[in-house]
Design a protein around this motif. Structure first.
Motif, short mmCIF file in Angstrom:
data_model
loop_
_atom_site.label_atom_id
_atom_site.label_comp_id
_atom_site.label_asym_id
_atom_site.label_seq_id
_atom_site.Cartn_x
_atom_site.Cartn_y
_atom_site.Cartn_z
N MET A 599 0.82 -1.21 0.00
CA MET A 599 0.00 0.00 0.00
C MET A 599 0.85 1.26 0.00
SD MET A 599 -3.11 -1.08 2.52
CE MET A 599 -4.07 0.36 2.10
N ASP A 600 2.02 1.16 0.63
CA ASP A 600 2.93 2.31 0.64
C ASP A 600 3.62 2.50 -0.70
OD1 ASP A 600 2.26 2.84 3.24
OD2 ASP A 600 3.98 1.77 4.10
N HIS A 601 3.73 1.40 -1.47
CA HIS A 601 4.37 1.46 -2.79
C HIS A 601 3.44 0.82 -3.81
CE1 HIS A 601 7.59 1.44 0.24
NE2 HIS A 601 8.17 2.35 -0.54
N PRO A 602 2.31 1.46 -4.13
CA PRO A 602 1.28 0.86 -4.99
C PRO A 602 1.73 0.59 -6.41
CG PRO A 602 0.82 3.19 -4.61
CD PRO A 602 1.95 2.83 -3.71
N ASN A 603 2.73 1.30 -6.91
CA ASN A 603 3.15 1.14 -8.31
C ASN A 603 3.98 -0.12 -8.53
OD1 ASN A 603 1.93 3.57 -9.03
ND2 ASN A 603 3.76 4.75 -8.47
N SER A 604 4.43 -0.75 -7.45
CA SER A 604 5.33 -1.90 -7.59
C SER A 604 4.63 -3.13 -8.12
CB SER A 604 5.97 -2.23 -6.24
OG SER A 604 4.96 -2.57 -5.29
N SER A 605 3.29 -3.20 -8.07
CA SER A 605 2.56 -4.40 -8.50
C SER A 605 1.65 -4.14 -9.68
CB SER A 605 1.73 -4.95 -7.33
OG SER A 605 0.81 -3.98 -6.88
N ASN A 606 1.89 -3.04 -10.42
CA ASN A 606 1.00 -2.69 -11.53
C ASN A 606 0.99 -3.75 -12.62
OD1 ASN A 606 0.07 -0.38 -10.42
ND2 ASN A 606 1.33 1.02 -11.60
N GLY A 607 2.14 -4.35 -12.86
CA GLY A 607 2.23 -5.30 -13.97
C GLY A 607 1.51 -6.59 -13.72
N GLN A 608 1.11 -6.86 -12.48
CA GLN A 608 0.51 -8.14 -12.15
C GLN A 608 -0.97 -8.20 -12.48
OE1 GLN A 608 1.40 -8.89 -8.05
NE2 GLN A 608 3.61 -8.81 -8.34
N THR A 609 -1.63 -7.08 -12.57
CA THR A 609 -3.07 -7.09 -12.76
C THR A 609 -3.47 -7.36 -14.19
OG1 THR A 609 -3.02 -4.70 -13.07
CG2 THR A 609 -3.44 -5.52 -10.83
N GLU A 610 -2.58 -7.08 -15.15
CA GLU A 610 -2.94 -7.25 -16.55
C GLU A 610 -3.10 -8.71 -16.94
OE1 GLU A 610 -0.05 -5.22 -18.84
OE2 GLU A 610 -0.50 -3.25 -18.00
N ALA A 611 -2.48 -9.61 -16.18
CA ALA A 611 -2.54 -11.03 -16.52
C ALA A 611 -3.93 -11.62 -16.31
CB ALA A 611 -1.52 -11.80 -15.67
N ASN A 612 -4.82 -10.92 -15.61
CA ASN A 612 -6.14 -11.46 -15.32
C ASN A 612 -7.17 -11.20 -16.42
OD1 ASN A 612 -5.39 -12.47 -12.82
ND2 ASN A 612 -5.71 -10.49 -11.82
N THR A 613 -6.77 -10.51 -17.48
CA THR A 613 -7.71 -10.22 -18.55
C THR A 613 -8.01 -11.47 -19.36
OG1 THR A 613 -5.89 -9.59 -20.00
CG2 THR A 613 -6.96 -7.82 -18.73
N ASN A 614 -9.21 -11.53 -19.94
CA ASN A 614 -9.65 -12.64 -20.79
C ASN A 614 -9.63 -13.99 -20.08
OD1 ASN A 614 -9.95 -10.88 -23.04
ND2 ASN A 614 -7.74 -11.06 -23.45
N LYS A 615 -9.88 -13.99 -18.80
CA LYS A 615 -9.95 -15.23 -18.05
C LYS A 615 -11.37 -15.79 -18.08
CE LYS A 615 -5.80 -15.87 -16.14
NZ LYS A 615 -5.03 -17.13 -16.24
N THR A 616 -11.47 -17.12 -18.16
CA THR A 616 -12.77 -17.78 -18.06
C THR A 616 -12.85 -18.42 -16.68
OG1 THR A 616 -12.81 -18.26 -20.43
CG2 THR A 616 -14.25 -19.57 -19.03
N TYR A 617 -13.85 -18.02 -15.92
CA TYR A 617 -14.00 -18.54 -14.56
C TYR A 617 -15.05 -19.63 -14.51
CZ TYR A 617 -11.10 -14.68 -12.92
OH TYR A 617 -10.07 -13.82 -12.72
N ILE A 618 -14.70 -20.75 -13.89
CA ILE A 618 -15.62 -21.88 -13.76
C ILE A 618 -15.76 -22.21 -12.27
CG2 ILE A 618 -15.98 -24.33 -14.26
CD1 ILE A 618 -14.49 -23.97 -16.83
#
Length: 786
Positions: A599-618
């Motif tokens: 939370m103190d360094h929010p920019n350090s994990s920006n690249g991790q969220t893009e991997a969740n696009t186009n996911k199919t949830y079952i």
């Protein structure tokens, strides 16, 4: 006793006295052995090592210096000692058989040589002594077992939070049952051989399999799934901790069954506690209803108020107007005021963070008394239709038709079933109706707009005001408080407000505490005194990621709502909450540090969220070692598939169903089974399995008409027509309840395969599945878990 033996010796002979003493000795020995066997069996069920076997490897442990080897030694010791317990159980069974044979022989001898009255007196006395011995021995063993249970709870980090279980009866609940029930109805029990159901897993995974286009690929994937499930099924083993939880679950079920006509187990209305209440006729009448199609009335106890009164709620899910009400609500949300409403405490903090408070101003909150049940329907409809110009851009329904629908939802749909009678709520909106919060917001927006306009005409200005449904926060002049409350209460006779002023320069609103510090505002996370702090327990059979995310979300929330002055104090609160939920101290420290750093360094994990696009949830049932790993996803051959795990077997089955069951004939979205009765000359063991999204009674009636008219459009009617048989329509059995169409169809196919030896369905009914599953589902014992 000495005189008795002298009497026997005088009346018979010394040998008889010896036999009587031997009988008495063996009867006592038998009572001790039986109690010892019970104790050992309970130890085995709980996975507990009896105290007389513990500490036998202490001298060996000193030979090992490394922690890893010592841990391995402890695991070996646990396995070895559990096998020793099994040997002791075996020996106890043998001893019981030997002693029982000896006692039987001695009794036959005494019966042949004594007079009947003397024999009966001796047997009665010896039975009395053996009962005393058994009671004393049982008490000693129970004390030992309870001590070992307490040691195990500490060893496994299982913490009994007494305030999470509210016992409003005079019935004493065993400590381990209090612990289990205190964890709440969402606590997931470990998977065991008895509870594991391959049919549920297959039905989940078939959602993905059926998306493949190539039939060969489908068959390959199904064969791989079947092999994986079969391997898992053969290897199901429960560790000591899981055995302890499962045994506690069994004992709790037994305890609740003993008192099923006296108590109910339910959730509290507020605070997230488990409540045990005594069930009497009056409470049962208040809590339950017997409706099938109508909304069903039930109550949740308000344990934060004297005598725990009930909050009435109408269960509206799956009633005829539910979807229509949600649809209308989605349109009406567009006229809710953005200026007057907030969606969270964090939004409130962001809005007033930089406010300056003068000395003559005060922080205040207003609350509406029983808002939902006092909503003026006519005012709601009038207010909505006056905003038609804004509404019509969000719907293709014309004004006249929309008002007709609105009238139907607000006036004609306000009904519920209570004690076999249908009632209409003539005023207000019921809690549980999906439209109620939206209508409440619209009406309260109207009342606040009118109030603020009237206050302005009287030169009374409100510096800031906002609300969350019926909770209102405001900053006003201290001298204007009573005038403001008077204006609010004058808007409508049924909508009445109460006020709460800041105390000690602070006031709580939702889950934030707003502090006045000089002329500035500071913020702190706030939890009501009734809040239990119960979240997903660390020992719950939920995925690791869900438990970690739950803890992390709590830490984030508290961090975001609190200013720097309160951070250290709130860290202690976080640690206490997570500790009460059995999270290990080392993990708690790690989560707090990692979450705070992120939370103190929010920019350090920006690249991790893009991997969740186009996911199919079952949605897949969570089974550790089966659906928790990546191997099943590799079998699916689709990288974008993500399993949305749901719990396997929760404590919800222990909680009393305060809503009466829907009549079987009115159940919708079911897989059902109809048994053939044969005819007068021959019995028939054939059955028909089908599925319907409509009420079961409607589908059964259609089957009856088909049979009566000798139609052959279904396998059932053809079988009855061709063989002159009759079907047991009145006792149709529901096998599964499933709202999702594809999954319900899969369950139907699996049930057909499960009953393949005596099913009468046409062969093409099982085309949705594959013969690869047959071997693992034919012996499934959980055929009607729903």
């Amino acid at each position: 006793m000495k005189q008795f033996y002298q009497h026997i010796k005088y009346k018979y002979d010394e040998k008889i006295c010896y036999i009587i003493k031997q009988h008495n000795k063996n009867i006592k020995k038998l009572a001790k052995q039986k109690e010892r066997l019970k104790f050992l069996l309970r130890c085995k069920d709980y996975g507990i090592i009896p105290s007389h076997l513990q500490g036998k490897t202490k001298t060996i442990q000193h030979c090992f210096k490394l922690d890893t080897t010592r841990r391995d030694l402890m695991k070996l010791e646990q396995c070895f000692l559990l096998k020793v317990v099994n040997l002791e159980i075996k020996e106890s069974n043998i001893n019981i058989k030997i002693i029982t044979t000896t006692v039987k022989h001695l009794q036959e001898t005494l019966q042949n040589r004594l007079q009947q009255t003397d024999y009966e007196k001796i047997i009665e006395n010896h039975h009395y002594f053996s009962t005393q011995i058994a009671t004393n021995t049982q008490s000693i063993h129970n004390d030992k077992l309870q001590k070992q249970i307490s040691k195990n709870t500490i060893k496994f980090g299982m913490r009994l939070n007494e305030d999470w279980f509210v016992n409003n009866t005079n019935i004493e609940v065993p400590q381990e049952s209090r612990w289990l029930l205190s964890l709440g109805n969402k606590f997931a029990l470990p998977v065991s051989r008895k509870t594991f159901s391959p049919i549920e897993i297959i039905a989940d995974l078939e959602q993905c399999v059926q998306s493949f286009e190539d039939e060969r690929e489908k068959d390959t994937v199904r064969s791989d799934i079947a092999a994986k499930i079969n391997t898992f099924q053969q290897k199901i083993r429960n560790c000591t901790k899981d055995k302890f939880i499962l045994k506690t679950s069994t004992d709790t079920k037994r305890f609740l069954n003993q008192h099923r006509n006296e108590i109910i187990i339910t959730n509290a209305d507020k605070g997230n506690n488990t409540v045990m209440m005594r069930l009497d006729a009056k409470q049962k009448f208040q809590l339950t209803s017997a409706a099938a199609n109508a909304p069903r009335l039930y109550g949740l106890p308000k344990i934060h108020k004297p005598h725990a009164p009930l909050r009435p709620i109408c269960a509206s899910i799956n009633v005829p107007c539910y979807k229509l009400s949600k649809f209308v609500g989605s349109i009406l949300e567009n006229i809710i005021s953005d200026d007057l409403n907030i969606k969270s405490s964090l939004q409130l903090k962001e809005k007033i963070n930089n406010f300056t408070i003068q000395d003559d101003e005060i922080l205040i909150s207003f609350d509406v008394v029983s808002l939902f049940t006092n909503i003026p329907i006519h005012l709601a409809i009038r207010t909505i239709m006056r905003k038609w110009e804004k509404l019509e851009t969000h719907t293709q329904i014309d004004k006249k038709q929309f008002q007709t629908i609105l009238d139907f939802c607000l006036r004609d749909n306000n009904y519920f079933s209570y004690n076999n009678t249908i009632y209409q709520q003539i005023y207000g909106m019921p809690m549980g109706n999906p439209l109620s919060p939206t209508i409440a917001n619209i009406v309260l927006d109207k009342i606040l707009d009118d109030s603020l306009a009237e206050l302005k005409s009287k030169d009374i200005y409100v510096k800031y005001i906002t609300k969350y449904v019926d909770d209102i926060f405001a900053i006003v002049k201290a001298k204007d408080v009573e005038d403001i409350l008077t204006v609010f209460n004058a808007q409508h006779t049924r909508i009445q407000f109460t006020k709460e002023l800041e105390q000690n320069n602070k006031i709580a609103f939702l889950d934030v505490e707003i502090h006045r510090k000089n002329q500035n505002l500071t913020f702190n996370w706030y939890a009501k005194s009734m809040a239990s702090g119960r979240i997903i327990n660390y020992h719950s059979n939920h995925p690791w990621k869900q438990k970690i995310n739950t803890a992390t979300s709590l830490i984030r929330k508290i961090h975001l709502l609190s200013d720097g002055d309160f951070i250290e104090e709130n860290k202690k609160k976080i640690k206490n909450i997570l500790f009460k939920n059995s999270y290990p101290n080392t993990l708690i420290e790690k989560l707090i540090i990692n979450t705070t750093q992120e939370m103190d360094h929010p920019n350090s994990s920006n690249g991790q969220t893009e991997a969740n696009t186009n996911k199919t949830y079952i949605g897949v049932t969570y089974i550790p070692g089966l659906t928790s790993n990546q191997s099943l996803r590799r079998i699916m051959k689709k990288d974008n598939i993500t399993f949305a795990h749901k719990p396997h077997n929760t404590l919800n089955r222990f909680f009393t169903k305060t809503k009466d069951k829907i009549d079987k004939g009115q159940q919708c979205n079911v897989v059902y089974k109809i048994q053939c009765n044969g005819n007068n000359n021959n019995a028939c063991n054939k059955c028909y399995i089908g599925t319907t999204k409509r009420a079961l009674r409607t589908r059964i009636h259609e089957h009856e008409m088909d049979a009566k008219n000798r139609k052959t459009n279904t396998a059932l009617s053809q079988h009855l027509t061709d063989n002159g048989h009759t079907a047991d329509f009145g006792n149709a059995k529901i096998l599964d309840v499933e709202r999702r169409c594809k999954r319900r169809m899969t369950l139907e196919s699996l049930r057909i395969q499960q009953h393949m030896t005596n099913v009468m369905n046409f062969k093409e009914d099982i085309d949705n599945t594959n013969s690869a599953y047959t071997a693992i589902i034919k012996n499934d014992k959980n055929k009607n878990r729903k």
